[in-house]
Motif scaffolding. Structure first.
Motif, short mmCIF file in Angstrom:
data_model
loop_
_atom_site.label_atom_id
_atom_site.label_comp_id
_atom_site.label_asym_id
_atom_site.label_seq_id
_atom_site.Cartn_x
_atom_site.Cartn_y
_atom_site.Cartn_z
N THR A 194 0.87 -1.18 0.00
CA THR A 194 0.00 0.00 0.00
C THR A 194 0.90 1.22 0.00
O THR A 194 1.74 1.38 0.89
CB THR A 194 -0.91 0.03 1.24
N VAL A 195 0.75 2.05 -1.01
CA VAL A 195 1.58 3.25 -1.16
C VAL A 195 0.73 4.46 -0.76
O VAL A 195 -0.38 4.63 -1.26
CB VAL A 195 2.09 3.40 -2.60
N GLU A 196 1.28 5.29 0.12
CA GLU A 196 0.57 6.49 0.56
C GLU A 196 1.31 7.74 0.09
O GLU A 196 2.54 7.81 0.16
CB GLU A 196 0.47 6.53 2.08
N ALA A 197 0.54 8.71 -0.39
CA ALA A 197 1.08 10.03 -0.75
C ALA A 197 0.52 11.04 0.26
O ALA A 197 -0.70 11.14 0.42
CB ALA A 197 0.69 10.41 -2.17
N TRP A 198 1.42 11.78 0.92
CA TRP A 198 1.03 12.73 1.97
C TRP A 198 1.40 14.14 1.57
O TRP A 198 2.54 14.41 1.16
CB TRP A 198 1.74 12.37 3.28
N HIS A 199 0.44 15.06 1.70
CA HIS A 199 0.70 16.48 1.45
C HIS A 199 0.23 17.29 2.66
O HIS A 199 -0.81 17.00 3.25
CB HIS A 199 -0.02 16.97 0.19
N GLU A 200 0.99 18.32 3.00
CA GLU A 200 0.73 19.07 4.23
C GLU A 200 -0.63 19.73 4.28
O GLU A 200 -1.22 19.90 5.36
CB GLU A 200 1.81 20.14 4.44
N LYS A 201 -1.19 20.14 3.13
CA LYS A 201 -2.49 20.81 3.12
C LYS A 201 -3.58 20.01 2.43
O LYS A 201 -4.76 20.16 2.75
CB LYS A 201 -2.38 22.18 2.43
N LEU A 202 -3.21 19.17 1.47
CA LEU A 202 -4.20 18.49 0.64
C LEU A 202 -4.50 17.07 1.10
O LEU A 202 -5.29 16.37 0.47
CB LEU A 202 -3.74 18.50 -0.82
N GLY A 203 -3.85 16.62 2.18
CA GLY A 203 -4.20 15.33 2.76
C GLY A 203 -3.42 14.16 2.18
O GLY A 203 -2.27 14.31 1.77
N THR A 204 -4.06 12.99 2.16
CA THR A 204 -3.39 11.76 1.73
C THR A 204 -4.20 11.04 0.65
O THR A 204 -5.42 11.18 0.58
CB THR A 204 -3.16 10.79 2.91
#
Length: 228
Positions: A194-204
């Motif tokens: 499972t690959v997760e992409a995290w952004h400080e304002k736009l979520g995951t």
């Protein structure tokens, strides 16, 4: 691939050795590119030598790629923290880099190259994990990423606009998207992840992927973030 090793009694044993694969892809952005507002830094003359702008959402020149997204394996194999620390610079009254990944237990080396006082305040959620002033030309601060951390947020109590994020994993398999939104995670053991992409304002965002031995798995359109 097989690697041969000798055991007691001269028994020849064949052990499998797996060649790692790679995960590549792009983090996409849709919607009008956000306007980068100028930061008011008049309170400290040392910070006004150049202009600075809000970097919370950075989009590529063509408006399609999203920068500063940490992409990590949520179920990647755990590993000891690397001996090499991650680095945070206070330069031009901004934290550099703004976003990066780290392994739980890894050291953080923090430097102040500005001719003014900064204060490095690290948060794990609402909890303070370290809080220390750093005058100009002071020795680098050495801190440790907490073993149970997920996101560490750095702020400067002297300059409220200064912020940086450290995304923490048990696994060393992560990457941060570049100015064009692209990323690459190297040397990934074969398996399903499972690959997760995290952004400080736009979520995951998450996606499922299978990595094969010695091959590259591509996620060209898996992570699409939209303007809020």
């Amino acid at each position: 691939m097989l690697r041969f090793r000798f055991l007691a009694g001269l028994t020849l044993v064949a052990s499998p050795v797996f060649a790692g694969g790679a995960i590549t892809g792009a983090v996409n952005y849709s919607g009008p590119p956000p306007k980068q507002e100028k930061i008011d830094r008049k309170g400290d003359a040392a910070c006004t030598k150049s202009d600075a702008f809000d970097e919370s959402i950075l989009v590529s020149k063509d408006g399609k790629g999203l920068q500063n997204v940490v992409v990590r394996l949520k179920n990647g194999p755990a590993a000891p923290a690397p001996a090499t620390p991650i680095s945070v610079e206070q330069d031009g009254c901004l934290y550099r880099p703004r976003v990066q990944g780290a392994v739980a237990g890894q050291k953080i080396e923090i430097r102040n190259t500005d001719p003014t006082l900064h204060n490095v305040h690290g948060y794990q959620g609402a909890k303070t994990v370290f809080n220390q002033a750093q005058p100009p030309k002071a020795a680098a601060l050495s801190k440790t990423v907490p073993a149970d951390a997920d996101i560490i947020k750095l702020k400067c109590d002297v300059h409220s606009w200064m912020v940086s994020y450290i995304v923490v994993s048990k696994s060393p398999f992560f990457a941060t998207s570049g100015a064009d939104g692209r990323f690459e995670i190297k040397d990934v053991p074969p398996g399903k992840y499972t690959v997760e992409a995290w952004h400080e304002k736009l979520g995951t965002k998450t996606a499922e992927i299978t990595v094969e031995e010695g091959k590259t798995a591509d996620l060209p359109l898996a992570f699409a973030f939209a303007a809020n």
